[in-house]
Scaffold this active site. Structure first.
Site, PDB file in Angstrom:
ATOM      1  N   HIS A 158       0.831  -1.205   0.000  1.00 22.14           N
ATOM      2  CA  HIS A 158       0.000   0.000   0.000  1.00 22.14           C
ATOM      3  C   HIS A 158       0.866   1.255   0.000  1.00 22.14           C
ATOM      4  CE1 HIS A 158      -3.629   2.174   0.134  1.00 22.14           C
ATOM      5  NE2 HIS A 158      -4.309   1.410   0.958  1.00 22.14           N
ATOM      6  N   ASP A 381      -8.988  -8.876 -17.303  1.00 25.82           N
ATOM      7  CA  ASP A 381      -8.916 -10.052 -18.174  1.00 25.82           C
ATOM      8  C   ASP A 381      -7.456 -10.405 -18.402  1.00 25.82           C
ATOM      9  OD1 ASP A 381      -9.058 -12.017 -20.069  1.00 25.82           O
ATOM     10  OD2 ASP A 381     -10.173 -10.849 -21.552  1.00 25.82           O
TER      11      ASP A 381
END
Length: 441
Positions: A158, A381
């Site tokens: 993060h 994808d």
């Protein structure tokens, strides 16, 4: 349910390095990157029905790390006490797993609509909790399912990326895996000095997100402590697009053009308070992330993938939220907290973190919401089509708003609460919302 307990690891994870030479330098983090709140990795989980060529995915990662080379580096302490990234091209950790006895449908059904379970840790080796600096900034594992499906897990530091930045990287990796030209896509912007503190720093706001709550008495402090501590149970609440619209309609008479986030955040915050049942005069907070990319002046550069958010803070007494009028009261507070975030507020936050390196948000009686919606994660994808599920690997202490596959207006709220009020939270959140669907049938 230990659906991932049988995950097989037939080989050790390997380091994937950039496929071409990359700049060797030290990347300084911004104060928003380096704050104590963000010293962990965000662990993403994607379930795909289709087969993925693991070798091609590993090769694609090597290619995309040329552009996102800090993710192949290592975090470490800098000369001024702040953390930096040593861009040394050491590599991202890449592992493989096998779940031959499980299909994608069984995975999702067996996990109560993909509710995180501790056994899922086996789906991502190398990101186990240890010293913050001991985990590489990027750890991934591709797990093959018995049906030919795939589970992809990625742990991204993060300190290097916020949710928008992580999504930007993941989509760049997916394009490389599909051999799609990247000419028309935005290149990552690495420099963090656009969010440097002012000289001298100037804290111009109260910053309630970092202030401690005040309790009416010592007895109530002890009672409240018991409400917000103990073993946590993840509660998964799916709001359809029709549910979200009904919540917006409820707020419309009091809040013009109420957004989906405002309505849903207010509703979940109020249900959370009512399920826990704290003293009515206890002040409780809602903390939520606000993207600042277009709120600062000038706006952050296109392709900026570092932490470009600050926390907004709404605050109320528990009694006001639990009252019959609490829904629109909460929505107005969410709107006001969001509108407070402008360039001045962001610069003040950066300066506060410059002067208070150990500053942490007040979590004593706070619900924290992080929205993973509208980042395009549900469209990722990697060569196996769109995912069947997007969510976190593990359940955290904060609330996540997750996209619902095949319902672009729907949201799944994943909330971790103490075990006792978990059922009450589900009842409070979903009671009456299906009426709108019955009316349409």
């Amino acid at each position: 349910m230990d659906i991932a307990a049988d995950c097989e690891h037939r080989m050790e994870p390997v380091l994937v390095t950039p496929s071409q030479p990359t700049p060797a330098h030290t990347l300084c983090l911004s104060n928003l990157d380096d704050q104590c709140l963000l010293r962990f990795s965000v662990e993403y989980l994607f379930v795909f029905a289709g087969h993925v060529d693991v070798d091609a995915l590993r090769t694609a990662l090597s290619r995309v790390l040329v552009d996102y080379y800090p993710l192949a580096g290592r975090l470490g302490p800098g000369d001024d006490g702040k953390h930096v990234v040593d861009c040394n091209a050491e590599g991202a950790l890449f592992g493989e797993g096998f779940l031959p006895g499980l299909t994608a449908d069984e995975f999702l059904q067996g996990s109560a609509i993909a509710k995180p379970h501790e056994s899922w840790r086996k789906l991502l080796r190398g990101a186990e909790p240890q010293s913050f600096l001991g985990v590489p900034p990027l750890v991934v594992q591709v797990t093959r399912l018995g049906c030919g499906g795939t589970v992809l897990c990625a742990a991204i530091s993060h300190c290097l990326c916020d949710g928008i930045g992580a999504a930007q990287f993941l989509h760049a990796w997916a394009r490389a895996a599909r051999f799609e030209a990247a000419d028309h896509h935005v290149a990552p912007f690495h420099d963090r000095w656009v969010l440097r503190p002012r000289c001298p720093p100037c804290i111009a706001f109260e910053h309630q997100e970092y202030a401690m709550n005040s309790f009416p008495s010592g007895d109530e402090r002890a009672a409240t402590s018991s409400l917000f501590t103990g073993p946590l149970a993840p509660v998964s609440l799916t709001f359809t697009g029709a549910h979200v619209q009904r919540l917006k309609d409820r707020c419309a008479p009091w809040l013009e053009e109420c957004t989906s986030f405002e309505a849903l955040a207010a509703h979940v915050w109020r249900a959370w308070v009512r399920s826990l049942g704290p003293p009515s005069d206890l002040r409780v907070k809602l903390l939520f992330t606000v993207d600042i990319r277009r709120r600062v002046k000038p706006g952050l550069p296109e392709g900026y993938y570092g932490n470009g958010f600050v926390l907004a803070c709404a605050e109320s007494t528990a009694g006001q939220l639990a009252a019959p009028s609490g829904e629109h009261h909460a929505a107005r507070l969410v709107r006001a907290a969001k509108e407070m975030i402008d360039d001045d507020y962001v610069r003040s936050t950066v300066d506060l973190l410059e002067l208070r390196r150990d500053a942490m948000p007040d979590l004593s009686a706070s619900l924290v919401i992080s929205a993973w919606t509208r980042k395009g994660l549900e469209d990722l994808d990697i060569g196996a089509g769109r995912p069947l599920h997007v969510g976190p690997l593990t359940s955290e202490t904060y609330c996540l708003f997750l996209p619902v596959v095949d319902d672009p207006r729907g949201v799944t709220a994943l909330v971790s609460v103490p075990e006792a009020p978990a059922e009450r939270l589900e009842d409070r959140c979903l009671h009456g919302l299906d009426d709108v669907e019955n009316e349409e049938q």
